[in-house]
Write an enzyme that holds these catalytic residues in place. Structure first.
Site, PDB file in Angstrom:
ATOM      1  NE  ARG A 146     120.213  88.706 105.879  1.00  0.00           N
ATOM      2  CZ  ARG A 146     120.391  87.521 105.285  1.00  0.00           C
ATOM      3  NH1 ARG A 146     120.766  87.451 104.009  1.00  0.00           N
ATOM      4  NH2 ARG A 146     120.187  86.408 105.963  1.00  0.00           N
ATOM      5  CB  CYS A 183     125.641  82.548 106.470  1.00  0.00           C
ATOM      6  SG  CYS A 183     125.092  80.851 106.216  1.00  0.00           S
TER       7      CYS A 183
END
Length: 283
Positions: A180, A239
């Site tokens: 990601r 995150c």
């Protein structure tokens, strides 16, 4: 306590103290859909005696458009008080795997003024695997007063992150999985760009723990340094939605790194906007 970090307690330590006044056990479990686990259902089926359930989808700012946004100090105090928790209690937080979502709850209590907050080594899964006591009985809670003392200096905002990206005034540690971060893998939230903030470094949260335990300090330091992070500088952790960023915060604090903040909006905010720069590829 635990040898792995001053912020952990061992299962033996906790079991010996079950039922002691002033000891509050908090189940902070939360799972991604792909994990196919229901945190509340698991709690209700069997939890550590005396534990209360901390719902990470509910202990949030109700007016926020982003997931897991830190609630106001007053609202957090009401949530904590309804769980029977006071700011000066000995608070032990756990999740299922051990070092996944418990650090977020650990961080929330600390940023709201609690001083004696620890995480259960090995988590609830380790506790149950060792056949330690669990109960399906509802925990009786006497409402308490949690006198919040919010430390805003430990939280980074969108405007803070814009300035950091522009000036490089702090290191950015991204806890999301590497795919990601590089932009190879899609984000789990539909329509959101993958990639990372310019200047960010990839430190996947799952790489900092093994068998439900945080890695030893030397190994943690190696992980950060291998990612290109200068630990002598300020660090902001980020995150997907501000949950696993706290694993990095926990690791930094374990190393004695004090000048760190958590970007509460994290990638849900940065990656969900059209006016924020995004880079792909590794760094």
């Amino acid at each position: 306590m635990s040898g792995q970090s001053r912020f952990f307690v061992t299962p033996d330590w906790l079991q010996e103290r079950l039922g002691q006044p002033g000891l509050k056990i908090v189940d902070g479990s939360w799972y991604l859909p792909a994990q196919k686990r229901d945190a509340r259902a698991e709690y209700e089926k069997g939890h550590i005696p005396g534990a209360v359930f901390f719902d990470q989808d509910k202990v949030v700012d109700p007016d926020a458009t982003l997931p897991h946004t830190l609630p106001s100090p007053d609202l957090f105090a009401r949530f904590a008080g309804s769980m029977g928790i006071a700011v000066d209690d000995t608070i032990v937080v756990h999740d299922g795997p051990g070092v996944f979502t418990a650090p977020r709850v650990w961080w929330m209590f600390r940023v709201m003024g609690a001083k004696n907050v620890s995480i259960l080594e090995g988590g609830g899964d380790g506790w149950k695997a060792a056949a330690r006591p669990v109960t399906p009985e509802a925990t009786k809670v006497a409402p308490n007063v949690f006198d919040a003392d919010f430390d805003a200096s430990r939280v980074a905002s969108l405007s803070d992150m814009r300035a950091i990206v522009e000036t490089g005034s702090a290191e950015i540690a991204d806890a999301r999985p590497g795919g990601r971060f590089t932009g190879v893998d899609p984000e789990p939230r539909a329509g959101m760009r993958s990639g990372h903030m310019p200047g960010a470094h990839s430190v996947p949260a799952l790489s900092l723990a093994k068998d439900g335990k945080l890695l030893p300090p030397d190994a943690l330091r190696e992980k950060f340094e291998a990612a290109g992070i200068d630990l002598s500088r300020p660090v902001v952790t980020s995150c997907g939605s501000g949950v696993t960023a706290a694993v990095l915060t926990l690791a930094l604090e374990t190393l004695g790194h004090k000048e760190n903040r958590l970007y509460d909006g994290s990638w849900s905010e940065w990656g969900g906007r059209a006016d924020t720069p995004v880079e792909t590829g590794s760094k």
